[in-house]
Design a protein around this motif. Structure first.
Motif, mmCIF file in Angstrom:
data_model
loop_
_atom_site.group_PDB
_atom_site.id
_atom_site.type_symbol
_atom_site.label_atom_id
_atom_site.label_comp_id
_atom_site.label_asym_id
_atom_site.label_seq_id
_atom_site.Cartn_x
_atom_site.Cartn_y
_atom_site.Cartn_z
ATOM 1 N N GLU A 91 -21.724 15.523 22.029
ATOM 2 C CA GLU A 91 -21.229 14.243 22.847
ATOM 3 C C GLU A 91 -19.911 13.943 22.635
ATOM 4 O O GLU A 91 -19.560 13.968 21.179
ATOM 5 N N GLY A 92 -19.021 13.601 23.001
ATOM 6 C CA GLY A 92 -17.750 13.078 22.716
ATOM 7 C C GLY A 92 -17.824 11.635 22.044
ATOM 8 O O GLY A 92 -18.181 10.823 22.609
ATOM 9 N N VAL A 93 -17.171 11.519 21.212
ATOM 10 C CA VAL A 93 -17.002 10.454 20.367
ATOM 11 C C VAL A 93 -15.790 9.724 20.628
ATOM 12 O O VAL A 93 -15.596 8.390 20.880
ATOM 13 N N ALA A 94 -14.393 10.125 20.178
ATOM 14 C CA ALA A 94 -13.274 9.702 20.340
ATOM 15 C C ALA A 94 -12.278 10.655 20.524
ATOM 16 O O ALA A 94 -12.544 11.895 20.182
ATOM 17 N N ALA A 95 -11.049 10.445 21.192
ATOM 18 C CA ALA A 95 -9.932 11.459 21.187
ATOM 19 C C ALA A 95 -8.707 10.620 21.220
ATOM 20 O O ALA A 95 -8.467 9.601 21.666
ATOM 21 N N ILE A 96 -7.835 11.299 20.740
ATOM 22 C CA ILE A 96 -6.352 11.041 20.573
ATOM 23 C C ILE A 96 -5.366 11.893 21.165
ATOM 24 O O ILE A 96 -5.657 13.294 20.799
ATOM 25 N N ALA A 97 -4.363 11.593 22.079
ATOM 26 C CA ALA A 97 -3.375 12.602 22.380
ATOM 27 C C ALA A 97 -2.314 12.456 21.913
ATOM 28 O O ALA A 97 -1.803 11.519 21.101
ATOM 29 N N SER A 98 -1.064 13.391 22.034
ATOM 30 C CA SER A 98 -0.026 13.331 21.242
ATOM 31 C C SER A 98 1.001 12.206 21.756
ATOM 32 O O SER A 98 1.960 11.993 21.136
ATOM 33 N N ASP A 99 0.663 11.628 22.756
ATOM 34 C CA ASP A 99 1.404 10.371 23.139
ATOM 35 C C ASP A 99 0.850 9.236 22.561
ATOM 36 O O ASP A 99 1.209 8.194 22.853
ATOM 37 N N SER A 130 -2.169 7.855 22.983
ATOM 38 C CA SER A 130 -3.049 7.402 23.733
ATOM 39 C C SER A 130 -4.740 7.575 23.021
ATOM 40 O O SER A 130 -4.802 8.808 22.494
ATOM 41 N N THR A 131 -5.615 6.666 23.241
ATOM 42 C CA THR A 131 -6.926 7.024 22.585
ATOM 43 C C THR A 131 -8.090 6.642 23.655
ATOM 44 O O THR A 131 -7.679 5.745 24.508
ATOM 45 N N SER A 132 -9.221 7.445 23.361
ATOM 46 C CA SER A 132 -10.288 7.013 24.244
ATOM 47 C C SER A 132 -11.483 7.069 23.472
ATOM 48 O O SER A 132 -11.602 7.679 22.378
ATOM 49 N N TYR A 133 -12.623 6.121 23.785
ATOM 50 C CA TYR A 133 -13.781 6.403 22.857
ATOM 51 C C TYR A 133 -15.057 6.118 23.689
ATOM 52 O O TYR A 133 -15.051 5.550 24.898
ATOM 53 N N GLY A 164 -15.302 -0.239 19.403
ATOM 54 C CA GLY A 164 -15.209 -1.271 18.812
ATOM 55 C C GLY A 164 -15.604 -1.326 17.169
ATOM 56 O O GLY A 164 -15.427 -1.935 16.364
ATOM 57 N N ARG A 165 -16.325 -0.214 16.800
ATOM 58 C CA ARG A 165 -16.600 0.183 15.735
ATOM 59 C C ARG A 165 -16.012 1.234 15.054
ATOM 60 O O ARG A 165 -15.522 1.517 13.829
ATOM 61 N N PHE A 166 -15.560 2.182 15.727
ATOM 62 C CA PHE A 166 -14.848 3.558 15.422
ATOM 63 C C PHE A 166 -13.336 3.388 15.507
ATOM 64 O O PHE A 166 -12.898 2.964 16.945
ATOM 65 N N THR A 167 -12.522 4.120 15.048
ATOM 66 C CA THR A 167 -11.012 4.048 15.289
ATOM 67 C C THR A 167 -10.499 5.395 15.021
ATOM 68 O O THR A 167 -10.839 5.865 13.911
ATOM 69 N N ILE A 168 -9.745 5.998 15.979
ATOM 70 C CA ILE A 168 -9.242 7.648 15.872
ATOM 71 C C ILE A 168 -7.873 7.359 15.500
ATOM 72 O O ILE A 168 -7.218 6.390 15.982
ATOM 73 N N SER A 169 -7.311 8.136 14.564
ATOM 74 C CA SER A 169 -5.782 8.093 14.421
ATOM 75 C C SER A 169 -5.370 9.427 13.935
ATOM 76 O O SER A 169 -6.440 10.231 13.432
ATOM 77 N N GLN A 170 -4.175 9.447 13.724
ATOM 78 C CA GLN A 170 -3.495 10.857 13.182
ATOM 79 C C GLN A 170 -2.187 10.370 12.405
ATOM 80 O O GLN A 170 -1.629 9.528 12.798
#
Length: 129
Positions: free
Chosen positions: A46-54, A56-59, A65-71
């Motif tokens: 299952e998907g947890v989180a994603a981040i695009a090159s612009d 934008s993030t999704s969870y 509220g508990r996890f944070t994706i970053s690059q």
């Protein structure tokens, strides 16, 4: 060749935190979606989180509220900060990358793991009660 290597997994008690990292190399596209997926024994990935090159993030609702994706600025390392971990977060966590989808003038990240071609080997996260 695209290579993804996850690290940072481990065993923690409920309520604890972990920070996962994914080191990427060989990805030459100008735009990207990078995502974290997880798979528990006997369950579908299952998907947890994603981040695009612009930026934008999704969870997934279960982690919002508990996890944070970053690059980082170099765009070669993906991170997932996981706080307030729960036993149900126990799974193998995978990093994946692909070019983004384009809908109505916007780029977006797909959510189906079948849409991602490049995967890391995974890092185990175990949360005990």
């Amino acid at each position: 060749q695209v290579q993804l290597v996850e690290s940072g997994g481990g065993s923690v008690q409920s309520g604890g935190s972990l920070r996962l990292s994914c080191a990427a190399s060989g990805y030459t596209y100008s735009r990207y979606c990078m995502a974290w997926f997880r798979q528990a024994p006997g369950k579908e990935r299952e998907g947890v989180a994603a981040i695009a090159s612009d930026g934008s993030t999704s969870y997934a609702d279960s982690v919002k509220g508990r996890f944070t994706i970053s690059q980082d600025n170099a765009k070669n390392t993906l991170s997932l900060q996981m706080n307030s971990l729960k036993p149900q977060d126990t799974a193998m966590y995978y990093c994946a990358v692909r070019p983004p989808l384009y809908y109505s003038g916007r780029y977006s990240c797909p959510k189906d793991p079948a849409d991602f071609r490049y995967w890391g080997q995974g890092t185990q996260v175990t949360v005990s009660s």
